[in-house]
Enzyme design. Structure first.
Site: not given
Ligand code: PLP
Length: 452
Positions: A109
Site C-alpha cells: 500500500k
Molecule cells: C491491501 C492488501 C492486499 C489486498 O490488495 P487489494 O488491492 O485490496 O486487492 C493484499 N496484501 C496486503 C499485504 C495488503 O495490505
C-alpha cells in the site's frame, strides 16, 4: 485526460479534481475517459529506472500537473523506499516474485499512499486550502496512510482503529508516529464500530464541507494509477517476454485492477490470476457470474478479509461494455439485496483465472518455501504463491506479486514455525507513542477533528 464516473452522472473532471473527489459524487468510481495505448512505446523504456518509468506511465493520465512537477512528486514518493529497485524481482522455482514491500510500512500500500500523500499536499498548496483525512482501519491501511500523510502541510489525518484489536506491531506502526498532523484514535469497540462512525461522519454533509473531510481509501484513482507502474516495470524485469501471467493476492480488487488497466494499455499480460483467501466473493463471481455478499471470516491474511471488493465496480464497467446504466442496475441490485448477476457467465472475460486458499494451505506454503528456497513469505503472498503454483505454464513466464514483508505477521510466522524479523519493526520497540482512547461516540470524534 479527463475522468468520468462508472455510474454516468459525473464527467469531464481533471486528474486533480478526481484525486480530491475520491468517490464520485454519484456514488460510482472515477475512471479515465479513455485508456491510452502505450504498446508502441514499450521498446523505448527498457532501461528506465522505476521512477523514470513511473513518469512515462502516469503522465498520459495527468494533464493538469506539469511533467517537471510530476517527476518531483514521483521522486519524492519513492525516495522513502529502502531498495534501490523499488520493486525488485526474484526467482523462486518456476515463479518470479516481485517484492512490493520495500516502502516505509513494509506493505504494497506504500506504493500508492506515498504518491497520494505527496499529491494531496501539492494540490492543497496550489489551492491554498486544507484537508482533514478520516479513515477507519483494522491494521494495514492505517499505518501506510499515516506514513503517506505525516509531516505534510495543510493535511491532518485521523485514523480510527479498534482499541486492543490490531496486532501489537500494527498498533506501534501507527502510534509511534508523533507528527503533529497525525491523530491516532483508538475506539473502545470493534472495527465495524469504527466503520459505522466513519460513515455517519461522512454522511453529515455540513460537517464534511465545513471541515474539508477527505478519504484515502482504495477507491481513489491516484492509488490505482500508482499501482499500474509496477506491472510495466515487471515486464522489463522479466526481459520483455511476448506474454506473461501475473498472480495477485486480492482483497479490494485495487491491485489486480491496476494490472487490468496495464493490459488495456497494451502491456502483453495474458492471464491475471486472482488469488483469494476463504473470503471468496470474487472467485465465486468469476466462476458463476453471481456477485453475492458473504460473511467475513477472519483468516491468516487479514488485509484480504473483505466482504465486498470496493474497486470491483471499475472492472464491472468495462465488463458491461462501458454501459453505465447496466452498472447502475447491477450495483443497485447488489446494494439492496446483497446479490447481483450478469446475464451470462460467458460475458465474463477470459483474462482472469482464480482460486481461493485456506488457512492450512497458507501455513503449509510458508513452511515449504522456507525449507525449499530459504525464503520467507508473508501470509498474503503465500495465498498468491499457492494459486500461482496451480497455474504454472512452462511456455509463459509467471509473475506473482508479494504484498507485505513477513515480519509484519509474527503470529502467523510462529504458527508456521519460521522466524523472521525486520530492522524497521525491531526499531519500533520502546518508542514513545501517542493515541487518544475514546468510546465510539460520534460527537467526541467530531470534537477531535474540530480541535485539529
Ligand atoms: C491491501 C492488501 C492486499 C489486498 O490488495 P487489494 O488491492 O485490496 O486487492 C493484499 N496484501 C496486503 C499485504 C495488503 O495490505
Amino acid at each position: 485526460m479527463n475522468y468520468k464516473s462508472t455510474r454516468g452522472d459525473v464527467a469531464g473532471i481533471s486528474f486533480k479534481e478526481a484525486v480530491m473527489m475520491g468517490l464520485a459524487t454519484d456514488g460510482g468510481l472515477l475512471i479515465p475517459e479513455t485508456i491510452p495505448d502505450l504498446s508502441d512505446q514499450l521498446d523505448g523504456w527498457a532501461n528506465l529506472s522505476y521512477t523514470q518509468l513511473a513518469v512515462e506511465i502516469m503522465s498520459p493520465f495527468i494533464d493538469d500537473i506539469s511533467r517537471a512537477d510530476l517527476t518531483l512528486l514521483i521522486e519524492r514518493s519513492y525516495s522513502t523506499f529502502n531498495h534501490i529497485d523499488i520493486a525488485p524481482v526474484r526467482t523462486l522455482g518456476p515463479v518470479q516474485l516481485m517484492e512490493l514491500f520495500h516502502g516505509p510500512t513494509l506493505a504494497f500500500k506504500d506504493v500508492a499512499l506515498q504518491f497520494l500523500g505527496n499529491t494531496f499536499e501539492y494540490i492543497l498548496k496550489q489551492r491554498n486550502t486544507s484537508l482533514n483525512i478520516l479513515a477507519a482501519t483494522s491494521g494495514d491501511t492505517g499505518s501506510a496512510a499515516i506514513a503517506g500523510i505525516r509531516g505534510k502541510q495543510n493535511i491532518n489525518i485521523f485514523i480510527m482503529f479498534p482499541e486492543g484489536k490490531t496486532s501489537p506491531v500494527q498498533e506501534l506502526q501507527m502510534t509511534s508516529v508523533l507528527d503533529a498532523n497525525v491523530h491516532n484514535i483508538a475506539i473502545e469497540g470493534s472495527f465495524d464500530d469504527c466503520q459505522t462512525l466513519m460513515k455517519s461522519i461522512f454522511s453529515d454533509s455540513e460537517f464534511k464541507q465545513k471541515y474539508c473531510l477527505g478519504a484515502v481509501n482504495s477507491v481513489n484513482w491516484a492509488r490505482v494509477l500508482a499501482q499500474i507502474v509496477y506491472y510495466f516495470y515487471a515486464y522489463y524485469k522479466l526481459g520483455c517476454p511476448k506474454h506473461f501471467d501475473v498472480c495477485v493476492p486480492t482483497g479490494n480488487f485495487g491491485n489486480i485492477f491496476a494490472g487490468y488497466m496495464a493490459k488495456q494499455m497494451g502491456l502483453p499480460i495474458r492471464h491475471l490470476i486472482l488469488a483469494s483467501n476463504s473470503n471468496d466473493i470474487l472467485v465465486r463471481f468469476f466462476e458463476t457470474g453471481v456477485y453475492q455478499r458473504g460473511k467475513v471470516s477472519l483468516t491468516h491474511s487479514p488485509a484480504m478479509d473483505i466482504q465486498v471488493s470496493s474497486n470491483f465496480e471499475r472492472y464491472l464497467y468495462y465488463l458491461c461494455g462501458t454501459d453505465s446504466a447496466k452498472v447502475k442496475v447491477f450495483m443497485d441490485s447488489f446494494l439492496s439485496t446483497g446479490k447481483a448477476q450478469l446475464e451470462s457467465v460467458a460475458s465474463a472475460d477470459k483474462t482472469f483465472r482464480c482460486a481461493s486458499v485456506s488457512n492450512e494451505e497458507t501455513i503449509e506454503l510458508i513452511r515449504r518455501y522456507a525449507k525449499k528456497y530459504q525464503y520467507i513469505v508473508d501470509p498474503h503472498t503465500a495465498v498468491g504463491l499457492n494459486v500461482a503454483e496451480q497455474m504454472v505454464d512452462s511456455e509463459v513466464p509467471l509473475l506473482c506479486l508479494s504484498t507485505a514483508h513477513p515480519a509484519k505477521f509474527g503470529d502467523v510466522m510462529a504458527a508456521a514455525d519460521v522466524k523472521v524479523s525486520h530492522p524497521t519493526l525491531a526499531a519500533l520497540k520502546g518508542l514513545a507513542t501517542k493515541k487518544t482512547v475514546i468510546a465510539p461516540d460520534i460527537d467526541r470524534i467530531k470534537a477531535l477533528i474540530v480541535e485539529g
